[in-house]
Design a protein around this motif. Structure first.
Motif, PDB file in Angstrom:
ATOM      1  N   VAL A 404      30.563 -33.325  30.941  1.00 23.58           N
ATOM      2  CA  VAL A 404      30.938 -32.637  29.704  1.00 23.58           C
ATOM      3  C   VAL A 404      29.816 -31.687  29.293  1.00 23.58           C
ATOM      4  N   PRO A 405      30.113 -30.407  29.049  1.00 25.92           N
ATOM      5  CA  PRO A 405      29.063 -29.454  28.661  1.00 25.92           C
ATOM      6  C   PRO A 405      28.462 -29.804  27.295  1.00 25.92           C
ATOM      7  N   VAL A 406      27.144 -29.820  27.201  1.00 30.30           N
ATOM      8  CA  VAL A 406      26.473 -30.288  25.990  1.00 30.30           C
ATOM      9  C   VAL A 406      26.639 -29.316  24.832  1.00 30.30           C
ATOM     10  N   LYS A 407      26.861 -28.040  25.106  1.00 28.23           N
ATOM     11  CA  LYS A 407      27.005 -27.055  24.032  1.00 28.23           C
ATOM     12  C   LYS A 407      28.451 -26.811  23.627  1.00 28.23           C
ATOM     13  N   GLY A 408      29.363 -27.567  24.201  1.00 26.04           N
ATOM     14  CA  GLY A 408      30.753 -27.452  23.802  1.00 26.04           C
ATOM     15  C   GLY A 408      31.604 -26.719  24.815  1.00 26.04           C
ATOM     16  N   VAL A 409      32.897 -26.754  24.597  1.00 23.96           N
ATOM     17  CA  VAL A 409      33.842 -26.211  25.576  1.00 23.96           C
ATOM     18  C   VAL A 409      33.809 -24.695  25.616  1.00 23.96           C
ATOM     19  N   THR A 410      33.605 -24.050  24.465  1.00 28.16           N
ATOM     20  CA  THR A 410      33.636 -22.586  24.440  1.00 28.16           C
ATOM     21  C   THR A 410      32.486 -21.976  25.226  1.00 28.16           C
ATOM     22  N   VAL A 411      31.374 -22.690  25.321  1.00 26.68           N
ATOM     23  CA  VAL A 411      30.217 -22.214  26.072  1.00 26.68           C
ATOM     24  C   VAL A 411      30.249 -22.727  27.512  1.00 26.68           C
ATOM     25  N   GLY A 412      30.761 -23.933  27.696  1.00 28.48           N
ATOM     26  CA  GLY A 412      30.677 -24.578  29.003  1.00 28.48           C
ATOM     27  C   GLY A 412      31.707 -24.159  30.023  1.00 28.48           C
ATOM     28  N   TYR A 413      32.897 -23.766  29.584  1.00 28.74           N
ATOM     29  CA  TYR A 413      33.972 -23.422  30.518  1.00 28.74           C
ATOM     30  C   TYR A 413      34.238 -21.918  30.449  1.00 28.74           C
ATOM     31  N   THR A 414      34.018 -21.244  31.567  1.00 30.99           N
ATOM     32  CA  THR A 414      34.117 -19.775  31.564  1.00 30.99           C
ATOM     33  C   THR A 414      34.974 -19.228  32.704  1.00 30.99           C
ATOM     34  N   CYS A 415      35.610 -20.093  33.475  1.00 32.73           N
ATOM     35  CA  CYS A 415      36.439 -19.621  34.594  1.00 32.73           C
ATOM     36  C   CYS A 415      37.872 -20.070  34.367  1.00 32.73           C
ATOM     37  N   ARG A 416      38.817 -19.152  34.519  1.00 29.09           N
ATOM     38  CA  ARG A 416      40.212 -19.434  34.175  1.00 29.09           C
ATOM     39  C   ARG A 416      41.167 -18.899  35.223  1.00 29.09           C
ATOM     40  N   LEU A 417      42.444 -19.254  35.017  1.00 31.35           N
ATOM     41  CA  LEU A 417      43.503 -18.707  35.849  1.00 31.35           C
ATOM     42  C   LEU A 417      43.810 -17.273  35.417  1.00 31.35           C
ATOM     43  N   THR A 418      44.341 -16.478  36.330  1.00 30.66           N
ATOM     44  CA  THR A 418      44.635 -15.077  36.041  1.00 30.66           C
ATOM     45  C   THR A 418      45.852 -14.928  35.125  1.00 30.66           C
ATOM     46  N   GLY A 419      46.903 -15.680  35.416  1.00 27.07           N
ATOM     47  CA  GLY A 419      48.162 -15.523  34.685  1.00 27.07           C
ATOM     48  C   GLY A 419      48.113 -16.078  33.274  1.00 27.07           C
ATOM     49  N   TRP A 420      49.093 -15.662  32.486  1.00 27.84           N
ATOM     50  CA  TRP A 420      49.222 -16.131  31.110  1.00 27.84           C
ATOM     51  C   TRP A 420      50.071 -17.378  31.042  1.00 27.84           C
ATOM     52  N   GLU A 421      49.698 -18.275  30.136  1.00 27.54           N
ATOM     53  CA  GLU A 421      50.472 -19.477  29.888  1.00 27.54           C
ATOM     54  C   GLU A 421      51.422 -19.217  28.731  1.00 27.54           C
ATOM     55  N   VAL A 528      30.346 -16.795  20.702  1.00 29.81           N
ATOM     56  CA  VAL A 528      29.868 -18.051  20.116  1.00 29.81           C
ATOM     57  C   VAL A 528      28.345 -18.118  20.136  1.00 29.81           C
ATOM     58  N   LEU A 529      27.749 -17.810  21.271  1.00 31.00           N
ATOM     59  CA  LEU A 529      26.284 -17.866  21.370  1.00 31.00           C
ATOM     60  C   LEU A 529      25.629 -16.878  20.416  1.00 31.00           C
ATOM     61  N   LYS A 530      26.190 -15.688  20.288  1.00 31.06           N
ATOM     62  CA  LYS A 530      25.619 -14.674  19.406  1.00 31.06           C
ATOM     63  C   LYS A 530      25.750 -15.069  17.941  1.00 31.06           C
ATOM     64  N   THR A 531      26.876 -15.694  17.579  1.00 26.54           N
ATOM     65  CA  THR A 531      27.165 -15.993  16.177  1.00 26.54           C
ATOM     66  C   THR A 531      26.522 -17.285  15.697  1.00 26.54           C
ATOM     67  N   PHE A 532      26.493 -18.304  16.542  1.00 27.25           N
ATOM     68  CA  PHE A 532      26.145 -19.646  16.075  1.00 27.25           C
ATOM     69  C   PHE A 532      24.763 -20.151  16.492  1.00 27.25           C
ATOM     70  N   ARG A 539      19.968 -24.365  19.268  1.00 31.01           N
ATOM     71  CA  ARG A 539      21.103 -25.283  19.266  1.00 31.01           C
ATOM     72  C   ARG A 539      22.281 -24.682  18.499  1.00 31.01           C
ATOM     73  N   LEU A 540      23.468 -25.228  18.777  1.00 30.24           N
ATOM     74  CA  LEU A 540      24.680 -24.829  18.066  1.00 30.24           C
ATOM     75  C   LEU A 540      24.974 -25.859  16.986  1.00 30.24           C
ATOM     76  N   PRO A 541      25.613 -25.483  15.870  1.00 26.01           N
ATOM     77  CA  PRO A 541      25.742 -26.401  14.721  1.00 26.01           C
ATOM     78  C   PRO A 541      26.503 -27.680  15.030  1.00 26.01           C
ATOM     79  N   TRP A 542      27.483 -27.629  15.914  1.00 27.05           N
ATOM     80  CA  TRP A 542      28.258 -28.844  16.215  1.00 27.05           C
ATOM     81  C   TRP A 542      27.464 -29.842  17.060  1.00 27.05           C
ATOM     82  N   GLN A 543      26.351 -29.410  17.649  1.00 26.68           N
ATOM     83  CA  GLN A 543      25.488 -30.349  18.361  1.00 26.68           C
ATOM     84  C   GLN A 543      24.746 -31.256  17.392  1.00 26.68           C
TER      85      GLN A 543
END
Length: 556
Positions: A404-421, A528-532, A539-543
């Motif tokens: 689990v990424p320590v800084k949260g999902v918005t920072v930790g997961y950056t690779c996605r599928l091409t198509g739209w859900e 997220v990194l720029k704002t929080f 650190r990020l506030p939710w940490q």
């Protein structure tokens, strides 16, 4: 001679009428109940009162109950839900005060005693105790340390039950039910159903019948009897409501209308411009990031429907409230009822929220344009008939991670599928169709309103659907949507809700961490990194919010 015969035939009816009035008067019936007999097609019977107290015969109103008692018990596949009722002056019980006990029929001593999974306080006069799954052939009850063993209450199955009810602003009663097995997204014929109100629905002579106004999926809108509307202190919160299929049995019920919704307010008087409804189970650790991020882009209130969590969700919500986030937790233990839960939430949010988004805790609104959510909603809904904004989703994968990424999902997961859900929606609850039909992703709207598809360059949803296996495997436990099969079942194997290639077993594939990765997308991470990010600690506030919660708990 003819006149005499007429008078003679009239006297028995006159005496009968007077006798009926006396019975109604001494039984405590209100004028509104008497009006109900003649206005709503109720047909009273004259019943002998020699052996039964008049109040019980006429009204069926329950007699006084013990200070602490089990009101109802609902049996689920993996637990029992016990409704503990007590007087308003009774102090709330904690898990240390109560044991779940399991008795054999006709036995005076329990065969087994276990600690409850949780105890929740939804209303001032009762608590919901969740007990572990009971052994076969046993009856579940409670042992309260200050009162001893309690008598078991009426027991019901979860999948054939009227379980919630709310009186709407138009004076209809909205009833949420399981067991009718109606088709998804379709309105059914209301003439095939009847609503019934009463303290004991097993006794037909004490029941008030009413018409079904509309029925769709698992939501029934009933005409509310006048006697209930005219005497809310006496009836609301105590009398039950259920639904009967004409020619068949009545659904068992624990549904007691507890709320009467207020009259509509102008948009200018709404307390919040933007709110969010969600339903979750065991996702408390992800809640701070989700709330704090969405607060920054314009969300003002969060309605959390807790679907049997066993983590520290209560503490997390209290911490967020203590940090000035407007978060409310609503206990919603009914399994496979996400559509009904969202409809219930929409009704509750309607009085205070102009717009409501319906998303999960692993879904984040992303604004590539840099605007606020409030600005986007206001701009896109300029035509007054637009009442729903449909937002497309991107599905993100584990992005090479195994933990689990320590800084949260918005920072930790950056690779996605091409198509739209498929899309999720932001909508005006005032424009809801009265049937409350929804299929999780969108609602049916009133005539005259329409939806608009959001420009993907303006607003999208980052759906962190395929996280590290430790998190993702929870999806195998149970799906919350009504019309979606649980993944462990061999049904609808080709459904888009399922994950390709996983089958029905929660076994981690060797290449899981690299799956679902076709496009590197760092847009939301960068914002997220720029704002929080804290300038000194990085650190990020939710940490830090969970840390403050643990410190406060330790002090106590």
């Amino acid at each position: 001679m003819k006149d005499r015969k007429k008078r003679t035939s009239f006297l028995p009816w006159n005496l009968f009428f007077r006798f009926t009035i006396l019975i109604l008067f001494f039984s405590g019936f209100t004028l509104s109940t008497f009006q109900l007999f003649f206005r709503e097609g109720f047909h009273p019977r004259l019943v002998s009162t020699w052996r039964t107290p008049p109040m019980e015969v006429i009204s069926g109103e329950p007699s006084s109950t013990p200070a602490i008692s089990i009101q109802e018990t609902v049996i689920f596949p993996d637990q029992a839900l016990v409704f503990l009722k007590y007087s308003a002056s009774t102090l709330l019980f904690s898990k240390d005060d109560i044991d779940c006990i399991y008795l054999l029929p006709n036995a005076s001593e329990p065969q087994l005693k276990l600690s409850p999974v949780s105890i929740d306080s939804q209303y001032s006069d009762h608590q919901i105790v969740r007990c572990p799954r009971q052994p076969r052939a046993t009856i579940v009850s409670l042992a309260v340390k200050s009162n001893g063993n309690l008598l078991p209450g009426p027991t019901h199955r979860w999948d054939s039950l009227a379980y919630e009810a709310i009186i709407d602003r138009d004076n209809t009663t909205v009833v949420f039910v399981k067991g009718l097995n109606l088709r998804s997204g379709r309105v059914s014929d209301p003439s095939k159903f009847k609503c019934l109100f009463g303290w004991d629905l097993r006794k037909p002579k004490f029941v008030l019948w009413s018409e079904v106004v509309s029925i769709a999926q698992e939501i029934v809108r009933c005409k509310t009897p006048l006697s209930i509307l005219n005497s809310p202190q006496r009836f609301i919160g105590s009398i039950k409501v259920s639904v009967r299929v004409v020619g068949r049995q009545t659904l068992k019920s624990i549904a007691r209308p507890k709320v009467r919704l207020s009259e509509p307010r102008p948009s200018s008087e709404k307390q919040h411009e933007m709110c969010i409804c969600t339903m979750l189970r065991n996702q408390a650790k992800f809640l701070p990031e989700w709330v704090m991020y969405h607060a920054q882009i314009g969300v003002q209130h969060w309605f959390i429907y807790d679907n049997n969590s066993e983590d520290d969700i209560e503490d997390v919500v209290k911490s967020l409230v203590g940090a000035n986030y407007n978060v409310t937790r609503h206990v919603w233990p009914w399994i496979k009822t996400q559509e009904a839960g969202f409809a219930h939430c929409a009704l509750r949010a309607r009085d205070s929220c102009e717009w409501v988004g319906f998303i999960d805790v692993d879904e984040f609104f992303h604004l590539p344009s840099g605007l606020s959510l409030y600005d986007v909603v206001r701009n896109q809904s300029r035509p007054s008939e637009v009442a729903e904004l449909r937002v497309s989703c991107h599905s993100f994968g584990p992005s090479g991670r195994k933990k689990v990424p320590v800084k949260g999902v918005t920072v930790g997961y950056t690779c996605r599928l091409t198509g739209w859900e498929r899309h999720k929606s932001i909508m005006r609850p005032e424009a809801l169709n009265s049937s409350l039909i929804n299929v999780v992703h969108h609602f049916h709207l009133q005539t005259g309103f329409q939806y608009a598809n959001m420009d993907r360059n303006v607003l999208v949803i980052n759906h962190y659907k395929y996280q590290v296996w430790e998190v993702f495997k929870e999806k195998f436990y149970r799906r919350v949507a009504t019309y979606v099969s649980d993944w462990q079942q061999e049904r609808n194997v080709g459904s888009k809700d399922r994950t390709p290639g996983l089958g029905t077993k929660a076994v981690e594939p060797a290449d899981w961490s690299t799956r679902f990765c076709e496009v590197e997308d760092t847009g939301l991470r960068d914002r997220v990194l720029k704002t929080f990010t804290h300038l000194e600690t990085g650190r990020l506030p939710w940490q830090d919010l969970p840390m403050r919660r643990r410190q406060r708990t330790a002090l106590l």
